[in-house]
Write a protein that holds these residues in place. Sequence first.
Motif, short mmCIF file in Angstrom:
data_model
loop_
_atom_site.label_atom_id
_atom_site.label_comp_id
_atom_site.label_asym_id
_atom_site.label_seq_id
_atom_site.Cartn_x
_atom_site.Cartn_y
_atom_site.Cartn_z
N LEU A 1 4.40 41.64 20.81
CA LEU A 1 5.16 42.69 21.38
C LEU A 1 4.18 43.60 22.28
O LEU A 1 3.09 43.92 22.02
N THR B 1 3.37 53.92 18.90
CA THR B 1 2.96 53.05 19.85
C THR B 1 4.17 52.18 20.15
O THR B 1 4.69 51.95 21.35
N LYS B 2 4.61 51.57 19.04
CA LYS B 2 6.10 50.75 19.46
C LYS B 2 7.23 51.44 20.10
O LYS B 2 7.99 51.06 20.91
N VAL C 1 5.29 40.20 15.77
CA VAL C 1 5.35 41.56 16.07
C VAL C 1 3.95 41.88 16.86
O VAL C 1 3.82 42.87 17.53
N LEU D 1 5.85 46.14 10.80
CA LEU D 1 4.70 46.71 11.42
C LEU D 1 3.68 46.97 10.23
O LEU D 1 2.41 46.57 10.70
N ASN E 1 3.62 46.46 23.56
CA ASN E 1 3.16 47.74 23.13
C ASN E 1 2.12 47.65 22.11
O ASN E 1 0.87 48.23 21.98
N ILE E 2 2.50 46.58 21.18
CA ILE E 2 1.60 46.42 19.86
C ILE E 2 0.46 45.52 20.30
O ILE E 2 -0.97 45.66 20.08
N TRP F 1 9.74 49.51 10.57
CA TRP F 1 8.27 49.86 10.23
C TRP F 1 7.72 49.00 9.11
O TRP F 1 6.68 48.77 8.91
N LEU G 1 12.90 53.12 14.04
CA LEU G 1 12.28 51.96 13.57
C LEU G 1 12.42 52.13 12.02
O LEU G 1 11.78 51.26 11.11
#
Length: 207
Positions: free
Chosen positions: A189, A22-23, A186, A153, A191-192, A150, A76
């Motif tokens: 963001l 997704t990111k 994070v 994330l 997309n997240i 990552w 990432l």
Amino acid sequence: CDIKLTYIGARGRTEISRLILTKGGVEFNDIRLNGEEFGQVKPLLPYGSVPILEFKGEVICESMAIAKFLAEECGLAGKNNLEGAQACEIALALNGILDAIYGVMFAKEAERPANLKKLLGETLPLKLGQLETRLTQRGGQFFAGNTVTWADLMLVVMTDNLKSPVLGASGALDKFPRLSGLYERVSSLPNIKAWKGSRPVDPMMKN
């Protein structure tokens, strides 16, 4: 679609890979099996377990191997080998906390109170304190280098699991301002945030 992620109908061990894709803005098929479907495909799986990643015709197994591979594909995983090792270190440390979390969520009823007491009273304060120190040592903004990896994330995945009503630990990061700040940045963001707002409800999470 060249990328297929197959798992059961939960966030679990695959949510980190979903967040990475997704990111990265990468299209993928998010396949979620029910119990009957998993039973049907289990004998066909390389290790008899999910998740599996189908990537351009190749099958990759084991959740952290999948996540690391996708992080590298999506840029990432850190900008060099050192940052790559730093990101992997944190991701594995956070995965260890997830193991303890799942040890409560999926425990037998008789064992759950003791497991929960250890998680809340010992494991989380110790491990989150260690990660707060590690983040501070590396500048306080990100776990590896000067941008999202990552590892960051993975902090989102772990923290979201703490919000399970089984645990009652949604405020676990409150005493760790750098971790809490990183989680909020994070999670915000675009997309997240969009993914978290639209993903299927996890039956273990209720949110």
